[in-house]
Write a protein that holds these residues in place. Structure first.
Motif, short mmCIF file in Angstrom:
data_model
loop_
_atom_site.label_atom_id
_atom_site.label_comp_id
_atom_site.label_asym_id
_atom_site.label_seq_id
_atom_site.Cartn_x
_atom_site.Cartn_y
_atom_site.Cartn_z
N ILE A 169 -2.56 -5.26 -8.16
CA ILE A 169 -1.75 -4.57 -7.16
C ILE A 169 -1.46 -3.14 -7.60
CG2 ILE A 169 0.53 -4.53 -6.07
CD1 ILE A 169 0.49 -7.58 -6.15
N LYS A 170 -1.16 -2.97 -8.89
CA LYS A 170 -0.88 -1.63 -9.42
C LYS A 170 -2.11 -0.74 -9.32
CE LYS A 170 2.83 -2.82 -12.67
NZ LYS A 170 3.23 -2.85 -14.09
N ARG A 208 -2.51 0.35 -5.80
CA ARG A 208 -1.53 1.37 -5.44
C ARG A 208 -1.91 2.72 -6.02
NH1 ARG A 208 3.52 1.74 -3.45
NH2 ARG A 208 4.89 3.38 -4.28
N ARG A 209 -2.37 2.75 -7.26
CA ARG A 209 -2.80 4.01 -7.88
C ARG A 209 -3.99 4.60 -7.14
NH1 ARG A 209 -1.59 1.26 -12.88
NH2 ARG A 209 -3.79 0.66 -13.05
N ARG A 266 -4.75 4.16 -3.95
CA ARG A 266 -4.30 4.70 -2.66
C ARG A 266 -3.55 6.01 -2.85
NH1 ARG A 266 -3.15 -0.80 -1.90
NH2 ARG A 266 -0.94 -0.46 -2.37
N ARG A 267 -2.75 6.09 -3.91
CA ARG A 267 -2.02 7.33 -4.19
C ARG A 267 -2.99 8.47 -4.54
NH1 ARG A 267 2.91 9.30 -5.31
NH2 ARG A 267 3.11 10.96 -6.83
N LYS A 319 9.59 6.64 5.40
CA LYS A 319 9.63 5.22 5.04
C LYS A 319 10.22 4.41 6.19
CE LYS A 319 10.96 4.22 0.90
NZ LYS A 319 11.82 3.98 -0.30
N GLY A 328 -0.75 2.65 3.22
CA GLY A 328 0.01 2.54 1.97
C GLY A 328 0.93 3.71 1.70
N TYR A 329 0.66 4.87 2.30
CA TYR A 329 1.49 6.04 2.08
C TYR A 329 1.79 6.72 3.42
CZ TYR A 329 1.22 5.89 -2.99
OH TYR A 329 1.36 5.51 -4.30
#
Length: 343
Positions: free
Chosen positions: A8-9, A12-13, A15-16, A223, A285-286
């Motif tokens: 998951i991390k 997320r990285r 996508r960021r 958000k 995701g963002y």
């Protein structure tokens, strides 16, 4: 368990990283387009000449062309692109429908009716017409929101009412064009087509201030905007005050939209295109707020350059964005129909 968390991390990285890279490239492309607008014109100036003109070291033709004509045009396109892009994305995300943009909902048309009435019937100054455009846009959204409330807020009801208001106001514009004096028709038609021609720095202050205030508000509420996309009941169950959040987002978006429309006229399809394009580029995701603003800037500046230099006749920016946006609208309708979203 640890492996799942690590996966998951990593996602997320990834996508960021994609979000940062896409925004960086969009910003870089906007800088290139901005520079091109300062360089290109009836006379092409070199980059050192443009820098000298901006710093006050140039004189004569270069100083006049860069600071009086090209710089205000570029700044107007920059501010309008941000305003249209973020406002359009906000409405589309909040209402969970890519068709729910300010053009179709009648907000920009409300501004247009008020401005055209001032230009053709009252024959007021440009400043008064701009102020009327702001009031017209705000009035349209207030009427639309009030009629869509009922006992509970309904997205479908709001979109249908917005389409009805848009059709009614478009008819009003046609009526005003028939009744207006011939000497004022060119000004009204140029304004309705969406144009950066005649932009002046001393008239861009209100739009710049509005963008500087409202963009951070929408970014902070990004958000909450994503939570609203889950639906009314889901957002309320997560503890979100949906009415307050929606009102803040609407006020911020309409303020930017109305001010931008008052300066450049209704540049068609920018508010419609910016959000979906940004979403495709950034992914999920963002927040999509900043990318939509940057896409809006690139659309406006790029379309203006195409309209000015790609053809023998110079076209307003709104004509070019309309040509680009119409096929995308048809594609989106076909795609939504295949998915059953229109059934």
């Amino acid at each position: 368990m640890n492996e799942a968390i690590e996966k998951i991390k990593r996602g997320r990285r990834k996508r960021r990283r994609r979000w940062i890279i896409v925004n960086g490239l969009l910003a870089l492309f906007a800088v290139v387009l901005s520079g091109t607008m300062l360089v290109m014109g009836n006379t092409v100036y070199s980059i050192p000449e443009v820098i000298a003109a901006l710093s006050g070291d140039a004189s004569g033709g270069a100083d006049f062309a860069v600071n009086t004509i090209r710089l205000p045009r570029m700044v107007a396109g920059l501010l309008a692109g941000i305003a249209f892009g973020i406002a359009g994305n906000t409405f589309q995300t909040m209402l969970r429908n890519p068709l729910a943009n300010p053009d179709i909902l009648g907000i920009t048309t409300g501004s247009s009716v008020a401005a055209v009435y001032c230009i053709l019937i009252l024959q007021t100054s440009e400043g008064t017409a701009s102020a009327a455009a702001i009031i017209g846009g705000l009035t349209a959204v207030v009427v639309m929101y009030a009629l869509s409330r009922g006992r509970t807020f309904s997205i479908g009801r709001l979109i249908l009412i917005g389409i009805g208001i848009q059709a009614m106001l478009s008819s009003a514009i046609s009526y005003l064009l028939m009744k207006g004096g011939r000497q004022d028709l060119p000004t009204a038609i140029q304004w309705l087509s969406g144009s950066l021609n005649g932009s002046q720095m001393d008239k861009l202050g209100p739009l710049a201030i509005t963008v500087l205030i409202c963009v951070p508000v929408v970014v902070v509420l990004g958000k909450h905007l994503s939570i609203l996309e889950l639906g009314e009941q889901s957002a309320a169950s997560l503890g979100l005050n949906t009415d307050r959040t929606r009102i803040l987002l609407i006020i911020s978006s309409v303020a930017m939209l109305a001010l931008a429309t008052s300066v450049t006229g209704p540049i068609s399809f920018v508010a419609f295109l910016a959000g979906p394009i940004a979403k495709r580029l950034v992914g999920v995701g963002y927040s999509n707020v900043i990318p939509a603003g940057l896409v809006g800037v690139n659309l406006v500046l790029g379309a203006d350059l195409i309209g000015q230099f790609a053809f023998d006749v110079r076209f307003p920016v709104g004509i070019i964005t309309g040509i680009l946006g119409a096929p995308f609208l048809l594609y989106l309708l076909i795609r939504m129909n295949r998915k059953g979203s229109l059934s």
